[in-house]
Motif scaffolding. Structure first.
Motif, PDB file in Angstrom:
ATOM      1  N   GLN A 135     -11.726  -6.355  -9.750  1.00 47.74           N
ATOM      2  CA  GLN A 135     -13.001  -6.876 -10.699  1.00 47.74           C
ATOM      3  C   GLN A 135     -13.916  -5.650 -11.182  1.00 47.74           C
ATOM      4  OE1 GLN A 135     -14.994 -10.480  -9.564  1.00 47.74           O
ATOM      5  NE2 GLN A 135     -13.185 -11.453  -8.569  1.00 47.74           N
ATOM      6  N   THR A 136     -14.104  -5.545 -12.441  1.00 45.25           N
ATOM      7  CA  THR A 136     -14.921  -4.222 -12.997  1.00 45.25           C
ATOM      8  C   THR A 136     -16.006  -4.784 -13.680  1.00 45.25           C
ATOM      9  OG1 THR A 136     -13.328  -3.827 -14.682  1.00 45.25           O
ATOM     10  CG2 THR A 136     -12.999  -2.681 -12.582  1.00 45.25           C
ATOM     11  N   GLU A 137     -17.225  -4.071 -13.835  1.00 46.38           N
ATOM     12  CA  GLU A 137     -18.114  -4.566 -14.955  1.00 46.38           C
ATOM     13  C   GLU A 137     -19.026  -3.168 -14.989  1.00 46.38           C
ATOM     14  OE1 GLU A 137     -21.266  -6.879 -13.736  1.00 46.38           O
ATOM     15  OE2 GLU A 137     -21.248  -6.259 -11.551  1.00 46.38           O
ATOM     16  N   GLU A 138     -19.228  -2.805 -16.344  1.00 47.55           N
ATOM     17  CA  GLU A 138     -20.023  -1.770 -16.579  1.00 47.55           C
ATOM     18  C   GLU A 138     -21.584  -1.920 -15.814  1.00 47.55           C
ATOM     19  OE1 GLU A 138     -21.105   1.414 -19.992  1.00 47.55           O
ATOM     20  OE2 GLU A 138     -19.836  -0.083 -20.377  1.00 47.55           O
ATOM     21  N   VAL A 139     -22.197  -1.019 -15.341  1.00 47.11           N
ATOM     22  CA  VAL A 139     -23.727  -1.014 -14.922  1.00 47.11           C
ATOM     23  C   VAL A 139     -24.376   0.069 -15.805  1.00 47.11           C
ATOM     24  CG1 VAL A 139     -22.818  -2.351 -12.788  1.00 47.11           C
ATOM     25  CG2 VAL A 139     -23.141   0.097 -13.105  1.00 47.11           C
ATOM     26  N   GLU A 140     -25.711   0.132 -15.296  1.00 46.80           N
ATOM     27  CA  GLU A 140     -26.552   0.809 -16.097  1.00 46.80           C
ATOM     28  C   GLU A 140     -26.109   2.563 -15.954  1.00 46.80           C
ATOM     29  OE1 GLU A 140     -27.904   0.533 -11.880  1.00 46.80           O
ATOM     30  OE2 GLU A 140     -27.325  -0.785 -13.372  1.00 46.80           O
ATOM     31  N   LEU A 152     -19.154   2.472 -13.981  1.00 45.21           N
ATOM     32  CA  LEU A 152     -18.243   0.937 -13.930  1.00 45.21           C
ATOM     33  C   LEU A 152     -18.133   0.776 -12.392  1.00 45.21           C
ATOM     34  CD1 LEU A 152     -16.346  -0.516 -15.617  1.00 45.21           C
ATOM     35  CD2 LEU A 152     -14.492   0.631 -14.594  1.00 45.21           C
ATOM     36  N   ARG A 153     -18.871  -0.570 -11.990  1.00 46.95           N
ATOM     37  CA  ARG A 153     -18.939  -1.041 -10.691  1.00 46.95           C
ATOM     38  C   ARG A 153     -17.440  -1.781 -10.547  1.00 46.95           C
ATOM     39  NH1 ARG A 153     -23.700  -3.642  -9.571  1.00 46.95           N
ATOM     40  NH2 ARG A 153     -24.431  -1.261  -9.137  1.00 46.95           N
ATOM     41  N   ALA A 154     -16.582  -1.399  -9.375  1.00 52.33           N
ATOM     42  CA  ALA A 154     -15.250  -2.313  -9.085  1.00 52.33           C
ATOM     43  C   ALA A 154     -15.600  -2.966  -7.579  1.00 52.33           C
ATOM     44  CB  ALA A 154     -14.046  -1.169  -9.176  1.00 52.33           C
ATOM     45  N   THR A 155     -15.008  -4.114  -7.688  1.00 53.09           N
ATOM     46  CA  THR A 155     -14.682  -4.883  -6.498  1.00 53.09           C
ATOM     47  C   THR A 155     -13.397  -5.068  -6.130  1.00 53.09           C
ATOM     48  OG1 THR A 155     -16.975  -6.113  -6.992  1.00 53.09           O
ATOM     49  CG2 THR A 155     -15.577  -7.013  -5.554  1.00 53.09           C
ATOM     50  N   PHE A 156     -12.968  -4.801  -5.059  1.00 51.96           N
ATOM     51  CA  PHE A 156     -11.429  -4.732  -4.582  1.00 51.96           C
ATOM     52  C   PHE A 156     -11.205  -5.848  -3.894  1.00 51.96           C
ATOM     53  CE2 PHE A 156     -12.273  -0.290  -5.969  1.00 51.96           C
ATOM     54  CZ  PHE A 156     -11.085   0.089  -6.447  1.00 51.96           C
ATOM     55  N   PRO A 157     -10.176  -6.690  -3.970  1.00 56.32           N
ATOM     56  CA  PRO A 157      -9.575  -7.825  -3.054  1.00 56.32           C
ATOM     57  C   PRO A 157      -9.219  -7.157  -1.744  1.00 56.32           C
ATOM     58  CG  PRO A 157      -7.836  -7.027  -4.783  1.00 56.32           C
ATOM     59  CD  PRO A 157      -9.057  -6.168  -5.198  1.00 56.32           C
ATOM     60  N   PRO A 158      -9.122  -7.948  -0.630  1.00 51.48           N
ATOM     61  CA  PRO A 158      -8.576  -7.749   0.605  1.00 51.48           C
ATOM     62  C   PRO A 158      -7.254  -6.934   0.398  1.00 51.48           C
ATOM     63  CG  PRO A 158      -9.498  -9.697   0.672  1.00 51.48           C
ATOM     64  CD  PRO A 158      -9.300  -9.431  -0.888  1.00 51.48           C
ATOM     65  N   SER A 164     -14.025   0.792   0.305  1.00 48.58           N
ATOM     66  CA  SER A 164     -14.871  -0.184   0.682  1.00 48.58           C
ATOM     67  C   SER A 164     -14.686  -1.145  -0.431  1.00 48.58           C
ATOM     68  CB  SER A 164     -16.540   0.293   0.623  1.00 48.58           C
ATOM     69  OG  SER A 164     -16.562   1.030  -0.586  1.00 48.58           O
ATOM     70  N   THR A 165     -15.078  -2.459  -0.140  1.00 47.61           N
ATOM     71  CA  THR A 165     -14.950  -3.364  -1.122  1.00 47.61           C
ATOM     72  C   THR A 165     -15.529  -3.337  -2.502  1.00 47.61           C
ATOM     73  OG1 THR A 165     -14.998  -5.220   0.792  1.00 47.61           O
ATOM     74  CG2 THR A 165     -15.426  -6.000  -1.864  1.00 47.61           C
ATOM     75  N   GLU A 166     -16.823  -2.553  -2.451  1.00 53.42           N
ATOM     76  CA  GLU A 166     -17.536  -2.327  -3.558  1.00 53.42           C
ATOM     77  C   GLU A 166     -17.454  -0.874  -3.889  1.00 53.42           C
ATOM     78  OE1 GLU A 166     -22.006  -2.849  -5.026  1.00 53.42           O
ATOM     79  OE2 GLU A 166     -20.853  -4.771  -5.259  1.00 53.42           O
ATOM     80  N   GLN A 167     -17.292  -0.406  -5.021  1.00 56.11           N
ATOM     81  CA  GLN A 167     -17.269   1.200  -5.385  1.00 56.11           C
ATOM     82  C   GLN A 167     -17.795   1.389  -6.852  1.00 56.11           C
ATOM     83  OE1 GLN A 167     -13.544   3.070  -4.512  1.00 56.11           O
ATOM     84  NE2 GLN A 167     -12.986   1.484  -2.903  1.00 56.11           N
ATOM     85  N   THR A 168     -18.160   2.551  -7.205  1.00 51.31           N
ATOM     86  CA  THR A 168     -18.660   2.857  -8.307  1.00 51.31           C
ATOM     87  C   THR A 168     -18.247   4.216  -8.936  1.00 51.31           C
ATOM     88  OG1 THR A 168     -20.968   1.805  -7.575  1.00 51.31           O
ATOM     89  CG2 THR A 168     -20.977   3.088  -9.762  1.00 51.31           C
ATOM     90  N   PHE A 169     -17.648   3.935 -10.042  1.00 52.86           N
ATOM     91  CA  PHE A 169     -17.048   5.156 -10.688  1.00 52.86           C
ATOM     92  C   PHE A 169     -17.855   5.609 -11.935  1.00 52.86           C
ATOM     93  CE2 PHE A 169     -13.995   2.625  -8.865  1.00 52.86           C
ATOM     94  CZ  PHE A 169     -12.897   3.504  -8.350  1.00 52.86           C
ATOM     95  N   TYR A 182     -18.581   5.455  -2.868  1.00 50.09           N
ATOM     96  CA  TYR A 182     -18.021   4.510  -1.723  1.00 50.09           C
ATOM     97  C   TYR A 182     -18.685   4.531  -0.546  1.00 50.09           C
ATOM     98  CZ  TYR A 182     -14.777   8.342  -1.246  1.00 50.09           C
ATOM     99  OH  TYR A 182     -14.305   9.738  -1.146  1.00 50.09           O
ATOM    100  N   ARG A 183     -18.481   3.877   0.499  1.00 47.91           N
ATOM    101  CA  ARG A 183     -18.745   3.777   1.831  1.00 47.91           C
ATOM    102  C   ARG A 183     -17.242   3.572   2.348  1.00 47.91           C
ATOM    103  NH1 ARG A 183     -24.067   2.775   2.393  1.00 47.91           N
ATOM    104  NH2 ARG A 183     -25.164   1.984   0.455  1.00 47.91           N
ATOM    105  N   VAL A 184     -17.245   4.300   3.544  1.00 50.82           N
ATOM    106  CA  VAL A 184     -15.897   4.593   4.199  1.00 50.82           C
ATOM    107  C   VAL A 184     -15.935   3.512   5.392  1.00 50.82           C
ATOM    108  CG1 VAL A 184     -14.180   5.808   5.406  1.00 50.82           C
ATOM    109  CG2 VAL A 184     -15.304   7.065   3.662  1.00 50.82           C
ATOM    110  N   GLU A 185     -15.461   2.295   5.042  1.00 45.22           N
ATOM    111  CA  GLU A 185     -15.708   1.060   6.096  1.00 45.22           C
ATOM    112  C   GLU A 185     -14.933   1.252   7.326  1.00 45.22           C
ATOM    113  OE1 GLU A 185     -14.632  -2.209   3.710  1.00 45.22           O
ATOM    114  OE2 GLU A 185     -16.647  -2.299   2.702  1.00 45.22           O
TER     115      GLU A 185
END
Length: 241
Positions: A135-140, A152-158, A164-169, A182-185
């Motif tokens: 899932q992606t959405e544009e943020v500020e 662009l904020r991306a949320t990745f499925p398992p 990490s589940t949430e990342q920003t491009f 990202y965070r290296v979980e």
């Protein structure tokens, strides 16, 4: 796709071209403090890799020894001889990081999993953002280096192995990737945010890749710190099939 993702694909070769691609072959020089701190400093120093574009799979030539290869998939990593003899393997490799802390030593299979998913994610972007469940959405927007970058904020499925589940491009006015957060979980509890910078973009067989990358820590105000360089990646050669 949204307006920003449309722009990004135009800048990186177009969706049709990405759908046609089957493999990415690259030679890379990998540096930084991350792998040496895990006692795996040389494992990707000069790496020859082939990545599937349409699924998460990678093969690393001469992995740990000439003639051997490292095989990466999200569910299994293995080190094999040239004839396919399996020397070492690990199923469900992400589970093997459980209980390890931010300074724990890794073995070669830990490193293979980390390098496998990381390089696959990096080299298939932005195409991986269209995989099922992402899932992606544009943020500020964000202003840096005298420029304003769209984000662009991306949320990745398992089922997609990634940092990490949430990342920003972050993308510049032309749609080229400039920064990736990202965070290296797998590093353990409460991993720090990292900023992954990209430049020296190059067109290969119609697709566009950053050929120089480096990762640094991020301050509380989201600005990058000068160092240390956590990871650096320079692509000396890229071929697409």
């Amino acid at each position: 796709m949204g307006d920003l993702l449309d722009l990004v694909f135009q800048a990186h070769g177009g969706m049709d071209r990405w759908r046609q691609a089957t493999t990415i072959h690259a030679k890379a020089v990998v540096g930084g403090v991350a792998l040496p701190s895990r006692q795996q400093g040389d494992v990707f120093a000069n790496t020859d890799l082939t990545l599937d574009v349409q699924r998460q799979r990678g093969v690393f030539a001469n992995f740990t020894n000439r003639g051997r290869r490292g095989i990466y998939t999200p569910g299994r990593v293995a080190i094999e001889e040239r004839d396919g003899t399996v020397l070492h393997e690990r199923h469900d490799p992400r589970d093997a990081f459980g209980g390890l802390g931010p300074t724990s030593a890794w073995d070669q299979l830990h490193a293979l999993y980390f390098g496998g998913y990381a390089l696959w994610n990096y080299l298939t972007a932005p195409y991986l953002l269209t995989f099922p469940g992402v899932q992606t959405e544009e943020v500020e927007p964000w202003r840096e280096a005298g420029e304003q970058w769209r984000r662009l904020r991306a949320t990745f499925p398992p089922d997609i192995a990634t940092h990490s589940t949430e990342q920003t491009f972050y993308y510049d006015d032309s749609g080229l990737l400039r920064r990736h957060d990202y965070r290296v979980e797998i590093q353990g509890k409460a991993p720090a945010l990292a900023a992954h910078y990209t430049d020296a973009h190059r067109t290969v067989s119609g697709l566009v890749f950053p050929t120089h990358r480096y990762v640094v820590p991020v301050a509380d105000d989201n600005t990058p710190l000068a160092g240390p360089i956590i990871i650096s990646i320079d692509l000396a050669e890229i071929n697409i099939e």
